[in-house]
Design a protein around this motif. Structure first.
Motif, PDB file in Angstrom:
ATOM      1  N   HIS A 149      15.342  42.508 -22.289  1.00 45.35           N
ATOM      2  CA  HIS A 149      15.503  43.279 -23.519  1.00 45.35           C
ATOM      3  C   HIS A 149      16.610  44.303 -23.292  1.00 45.35           C
ATOM      4  O   HIS A 149      16.373  45.473 -23.054  1.00 45.35           O
ATOM      5  N   GLU A 182       9.151  41.060 -19.508  1.00 43.91           N
ATOM      6  CA  GLU A 182       9.967  41.066 -20.725  1.00 43.91           C
ATOM      7  C   GLU A 182      10.977  42.201 -20.739  1.00 43.91           C
ATOM      8  O   GLU A 182      12.012  42.108 -21.425  1.00 43.91           O
ATOM      9  N   GLU A 215       8.547  34.009 -18.926  1.00 49.72           N
ATOM     10  CA  GLU A 215       7.717  34.806 -19.835  1.00 49.72           C
ATOM     11  C   GLU A 215       7.166  33.946 -20.961  1.00 49.72           C
ATOM     12  O   GLU A 215       5.992  34.042 -21.331  1.00 49.72           O
ATOM     13  N   LYS A 230      13.197  34.914 -18.801  1.00 45.50           N
ATOM     14  CA  LYS A 230      12.806  34.663 -20.187  1.00 45.50           C
ATOM     15  C   LYS A 230      12.007  33.365 -20.287  1.00 45.50           C
ATOM     16  O   LYS A 230      10.987  33.301 -20.974  1.00 45.50           O
TER      17      LYS A 230
END
Length: 321
Positions: free
Chosen positions: A303, A299, A111, A108
């Motif tokens: 998620h 990503e 990203e 994360k």
């Protein structure tokens, strides 16, 4: 044309990270790239704790657990100010691409950094929890479950000798993969995982049925996110009267020499990460899917958690009747 990349390890360490670092460095050097090793994850990225790596930097590490680059969790990198400091070091050291070896939290951060500063980043999944979407296996998982199975084997000897019930608490705050796979491989009577709640009454009923038919011992695996091993042991003693002992493996599961599988997986993933950077790929992660090393958007890794395999869970229950 890409000429210099960097590599870091972030979050919890996992066996096989060193094999991945070795693959990144040697694959890059083979293709004429320079490599910067960043110490202590994103903390070192912010503090410029980094330097050149050569072939000798990764000699004799493929078999070692932990990470020679060390690792840390960085709250500062979660802030725009922290990431700005890291980018200043990107410019200072002439870094044109970054390989991040870690879990979903590390991905994360990578990203967000890519989105803000357009630095190509490739994630390599390194976590014993095996909970990252986009790969069937993460580096360190195989070693971790083998460590747990070895503990089960040793505990079973004592459990049989003393006719006792043993509770083994393993890592897994949000993911029960370690408990599930080690429990199946070790022949555990019950497996408690955070994804699928099982009542203590069900566990006790299975224990009673086993002892009625002459079982000399029982082993119950508990993922730390499902319940406290100590509390489970207390409840079983109160509800069944059986003598119960509790073992908490803790960080023992993180260490140790990586298995051959983890070394091979890490080597393939580390090399693939370099290939992706050279091809101009950015903001992706590598993963193992159907026996092949593939790339998917970074990503996707954070998620949602990788779901537990219900077929394996049901199989473990059937075989433990």
């Amino acid at each position: 044309m890409m000429q210099r990349i960097a590599v870091l390890t972030s979050g919890g360490d996992s066996p096989g990270m060193n094999a991945a670092i070795r693959a990144v460095v040697r694959k890059a050097i083979y293709h004429g790239l320079e490599v910067i090793g960043i110490q202590r994850g994103y903390s070192g990225f912010i503090e410029a704790d980094m330097g050149p790596m050569n072939l000798g930097s990764v000699a004799d590490i493929v078999h070692r657990g932990g990470t020679v680059l060390r690792t840390a969790r960085s709250e500062e990198f979660k802030t725009p100010e922290g990431r700005s400091k890291a980018f200043a070091n990107v410019q200072r050291f002439g870094i044109q691409g970054l390989v991040v070896i870690g879990g979903d939290g590390s991905f994360k951060g990578a990203e967000v950094f890519n989105r803000e500063y357009n630095l190509p980043v490739i994630g390599v999944p390194g976590t014993i929890d095996n909970d990252i979407t986009g790969t069937e296996f993460s580096i360190g998982f195989d070693t971790a479950i083998n460590t747990v199975v070895e503990a089960i084997n040793k505990i079973r000897d004592t459990a049989t000798s003393h006719e006792r019930t043993f509770i083994l608490e393993v890592m897994g705050r949000e993911s029960g993969y370690i408990a599930l796979m080690a429990g199946l491989a070790g022949g555990a009577e019950s497996i408690l995982i955070p994804e699928l709640r099982q009542s203590i009454e069900e566990v006790c009923d299975k224990l009673k049925r086993g002892y009625k038919r002459g079982k000399l011992h029982s082993i119950i695996i508990v993922a730390e996110g499902a319940a406290s091993g100590l509390e489970v042991g207390k409840q079983i003693r109160e509800m069944t009267g059986l003598e119960t002992k509790v073992t908490i493996l803790g960080h023992l599961q993180r260490g140790g020499t990586p298995t051959a599988f983890d070394r091979i997986l890490a080597s393939q993933m580390g090399a693939k990460a370099v290939e992706l950077l050279m091809e101009g790929c950015r903001n992706h992660m590598v993963g193992m899917v159907a026996g092949k090393v593939v790339a998917s958007p970074l990503e996707a890794a954070f998620h949602g958690k990788r779901p537990i395999d219900l077929e394996i869970y049901n199989l473990a229950n059937i075989l433990s009747i």
